[in-house]
Design a protein around this motif. Structure first.
Motif, short mmCIF file in Angstrom:
data_model
loop_
_atom_site.label_atom_id
_atom_site.label_comp_id
_atom_site.label_asym_id
_atom_site.label_seq_id
_atom_site.Cartn_x
_atom_site.Cartn_y
_atom_site.Cartn_z
N SER A 72 0.97 -1.16 0.12
CA SER A 72 -0.16 -0.01 0.12
C SER A 72 0.88 1.25 0.12
CB SER A 72 -1.02 0.02 1.28
OG SER A 72 -0.10 0.23 2.39
N GLY A 73 0.54 2.38 -0.70
CA GLY A 73 1.07 3.64 -0.57
C GLY A 73 2.44 3.70 -1.47
N THR A 74 3.13 4.66 -1.26
CA THR A 74 4.63 4.72 -1.56
C THR A 74 5.55 5.10 -0.51
OG1 THR A 74 3.63 5.93 -3.76
CG2 THR A 74 6.09 6.05 -3.31
N ARG A 75 6.39 3.80 -0.39
CA ARG A 75 7.10 3.87 0.64
C ARG A 75 8.70 4.01 0.35
NH1 ARG A 75 2.55 4.77 4.09
NH2 ARG A 75 0.97 2.94 3.60
N TRP A 76 9.59 4.37 1.46
CA TRP A 76 10.84 4.27 0.97
C TRP A 76 11.46 3.13 1.96
CZ3 TRP A 76 13.57 4.99 5.46
CH2 TRP A 76 12.75 6.12 6.63
N PHE A 77 12.79 2.72 1.40
CA PHE A 77 13.60 1.57 1.95
C PHE A 77 14.83 2.19 2.06
CE2 PHE A 77 10.03 -0.55 0.24
CZ PHE A 77 10.07 -1.89 0.80
N ARG A 78 15.81 1.99 2.99
CA ARG A 78 17.14 2.42 3.00
C ARG A 78 18.12 1.33 3.50
NH1 ARG A 78 15.50 8.11 6.00
NH2 ARG A 78 15.00 9.26 4.19
N ILE A 79 18.87 0.85 2.46
CA ILE A 79 19.69 -0.27 3.03
C ILE A 79 21.34 0.39 3.05
CG2 ILE A 79 18.33 -2.01 2.22
CD1 ILE A 79 20.54 -2.18 -0.04
N ASN A 80 22.12 -0.45 3.84
CA ASN A 80 23.53 -0.20 3.93
C ASN A 80 24.35 -1.35 4.22
OD1 ASN A 80 25.85 1.24 3.84
ND2 ASN A 80 25.47 2.98 5.36
N ASP A 81 25.53 -1.30 4.32
CA ASP A 81 26.39 -2.35 4.73
C ASP A 81 26.06 -3.76 3.89
OD1 ASP A 81 28.12 -0.52 5.96
OD2 ASP A 81 27.05 -0.74 7.85
N PHE A 82 25.91 -3.92 2.94
CA PHE A 82 25.32 -5.19 2.03
C PHE A 82 26.37 -6.27 1.76
CE2 PHE A 82 24.67 -7.96 -1.52
CZ PHE A 82 23.20 -8.00 -1.34
N SER A 83 26.43 -7.42 2.18
CA SER A 83 27.37 -8.30 2.06
C SER A 83 26.71 -9.55 1.84
CB SER A 83 28.38 -8.37 3.12
OG SER A 83 27.62 -8.83 4.36
N LEU A 84 27.73 -10.52 0.80
CA LEU A 84 27.24 -11.79 0.75
C LEU A 84 28.51 -12.47 1.01
CD1 LEU A 84 25.85 -14.15 -0.96
CD2 LEU A 84 27.19 -13.57 -2.97
N THR A 85 28.44 -13.42 1.92
CA THR A 85 29.38 -14.47 2.35
C THR A 85 28.80 -16.03 2.43
OG1 THR A 85 28.51 -14.33 4.76
CG2 THR A 85 29.80 -12.72 4.12
N ASN A 86 30.03 -16.71 2.39
CA ASN A 86 29.87 -18.18 2.66
C ASN A 86 29.44 -18.61 4.02
OD1 ASN A 86 30.74 -19.05 -0.12
ND2 ASN A 86 32.75 -18.39 0.35
N THR A 87 29.68 -17.97 4.87
CA THR A 87 29.55 -18.38 6.25
C THR A 87 28.70 -17.29 7.24
OG1 THR A 87 31.63 -17.38 6.93
CG2 THR A 87 31.78 -19.61 6.30
#
Length: 202
Positions: free
Chosen positions: A138-153
């Motif tokens: 519903s509506g128009t909403r913001w998302f903010r992300i930071n410190d994104f990582s992909l790891t094996n463990t």
């Protein structure tokens, strides 16, 4: 793998190198990098229906499935009850409809930065580009992300510095079950070069 992005070093109103916007709300100017409270973040701003935001990450070099890998990120949303962030793959990189979700994240509060760790699952194909999809009910909403990582463990928790000095410090964290050691990646402020060192223990 590993892959990480904290959005530092990029100007506002841009996206990281080799990222690609594959779906967005028309003429919104989002998703994009912004500076919020002195910190670089990546902001999604979708609305309902097909106006979700989706970005495609760089191709990853790996020899096995993304199943079982771990995602870590920090996220803040304007309306947690209607907002979902999905992490998955895009087998057809030109078709957002081919998106396959491997995990989703939902905040439990509004306007509060929360930290998330998820394990990817549900895809056994050969696509090697992760996609991030931000959608709302519903509506128009913001998302903010930071410190994104992909790891094996699993990502260690309670990371802290012990007796930091100008040229050295000791990094401590809470032990992760079954881990034997960690590769620690660091960079100097203002440098694009990352250096890897192996931990003495887990």
């Amino acid at each position: 793998i590993p892959y990480c992005e904290n959005f530092d070093g990029y100007p506002n109103n841009t996206i990281p190198n080799e990222w690609k916007i594959v779906n967005s709300r028309s003429n919104s100017g989002f998703p994009t990098i912004e500076t919020i409270n002195g910190e670089r973040v990546f902001t999604f701003y979708p609305s309902t229906g097909n106006n979700y935001d989706m970005v495609l990450l760089p191709a990853l070099a790996y020899d096995d499935s993304l199943n079982g890998k771990y995602i870590h990120l920090r996220m803040e949303v304007s309306n947690y009850s209607s907002s979902t962030l999905e992490i998955g793959v895009l087998p057809d990189t030109n078709n957002p409809g081919s998106f396959i979700s491997m995990g989703n994240i939902r905040c439990s509060q509004n306007n509060t930065i929360q930290e998330f760790f998820i394990q990817l699952s549900g895809y056994s194909g050969s696509a090697n580009r992760l996609a991030i999809k931000a959608s709302v009910t519903s509506g128009t909403r913001w998302f903010r992300i930071n410190d994104f990582s992909l790891t094996n463990t699993p990502y260690p928790t309670n990371i802290r510095l012990n007796q930091p000095e100008v040229s050295s410090t000791e990094i401590l964290w809470d032990r992760v079950f079954d881990s034997t050691h960690y590769n620690i990646w660091y960079t100097l402020i203002g440098s694009d070069e990352w250096v890897m060192v192996e931990s003495d223990s887990c």
